[in-house]
Design a protein around this motif. Structure first.
Motif, short mmCIF file in Angstrom:
data_model
loop_
_atom_site.label_atom_id
_atom_site.label_comp_id
_atom_site.label_asym_id
_atom_site.label_seq_id
_atom_site.Cartn_x
_atom_site.Cartn_y
_atom_site.Cartn_z
N HIS A 12 0.81 -1.21 0.00
CA HIS A 12 0.00 0.00 0.00
C HIS A 12 0.85 1.26 0.00
CE1 HIS A 12 -3.90 -1.84 0.01
NE2 HIS A 12 -3.53 -2.66 0.98
N ARG A 13 1.98 1.22 0.66
CA ARG A 13 2.86 2.39 0.70
C ARG A 13 3.31 2.79 -0.70
NH1 ARG A 13 7.92 4.56 1.57
NH2 ARG A 13 8.12 5.89 3.40
N GLU A 14 3.64 1.78 -1.50
CA GLU A 14 4.07 2.06 -2.87
C GLU A 14 2.98 2.73 -3.70
OE1 GLU A 14 5.51 -1.51 -4.69
OE2 GLU A 14 7.45 -1.39 -3.66
N ARG A 15 1.73 2.58 -3.25
CA ARG A 15 0.60 3.18 -3.97
C ARG A 15 0.06 4.42 -3.27
NH1 ARG A 15 1.34 -1.83 -4.59
NH2 ARG A 15 0.81 -2.93 -6.48
N ASN A 16 0.85 4.97 -2.34
CA ASN A 16 0.38 6.10 -1.52
C ASN A 16 -0.89 5.75 -0.77
OD1 ASN A 16 2.32 8.16 -1.82
ND2 ASN A 16 1.57 8.59 -3.89
N GLU A 17 -0.91 4.55 -0.25
CA GLU A 17 -2.09 4.08 0.49
C GLU A 17 -1.70 3.66 1.91
OE1 GLU A 17 -4.48 2.30 -3.41
OE2 GLU A 17 -3.59 0.92 -1.96
N ILE A 18 -2.72 3.31 2.67
CA ILE A 18 -2.55 2.90 4.06
C ILE A 18 -3.28 1.56 4.22
CG2 ILE A 18 -3.08 3.54 6.46
CD1 ILE A 18 -3.20 6.47 5.51
N SER A 66 -6.72 5.01 0.05
CA SER A 66 -5.91 6.19 -0.25
C SER A 66 -5.70 7.07 0.99
CB SER A 66 -6.58 7.03 -1.34
OG SER A 66 -7.80 7.57 -0.89
N ILE A 67 -4.57 7.75 1.00
CA ILE A 67 -4.27 8.68 2.09
C ILE A 67 -5.32 9.79 2.11
CG2 ILE A 67 -2.61 10.44 2.87
CD1 ILE A 67 -0.37 8.58 1.91
N GLU A 68 -5.77 10.21 0.92
CA GLU A 68 -6.79 11.26 0.83
C GLU A 68 -8.07 10.82 1.56
OE1 GLU A 68 -5.04 10.10 -1.78
OE2 GLU A 68 -3.81 11.86 -2.18
#
Ligand code: SF4
Length: 68
Positions: free
Chosen positions: A37-43, A59-61
């Motif tokens: 998930h980090r590689e995808r800007n995710e959590i 998503s972080i958003e």
């Protein structure tokens, strides 16, 4: 069996995992889950409320929006 091949926390992690994407092969392997998930800007899913988690939007958003 080489101990390096098996995460010694796997059982404990699986018991605690609240991610509802149950067919994911990274379940219980938190380091792989975070990396993915980090590689995808995710959590990872466990950071979200059950309502948001079930949308599979990691998503972080979405994370920030759900905490406003
Ligand atoms: S949060 Fe993502 S990588 Fe982790 S178990 Fe759920 S679907 Fe898999």
């Amino acid at each position: 069996m080489g101990t390096h091949k098996l995460c010694q926390n796997l059982g404990k992690n699986l018991e605690k995992c609240v991610c509802t994407y149950s067919s994911c092969i990274k379940r219980g392997k938190c380091c792989e889950c975070i990396d993915f998930h980090r590689e995808r800007n995710e959590i990872p899913g466990c950071f979200f409320s059950p309502e948001v988690e079930s949308t599979y939007d990691r998503s972080i958003e979405r994370f920030i929006a759900s905490h406003k």
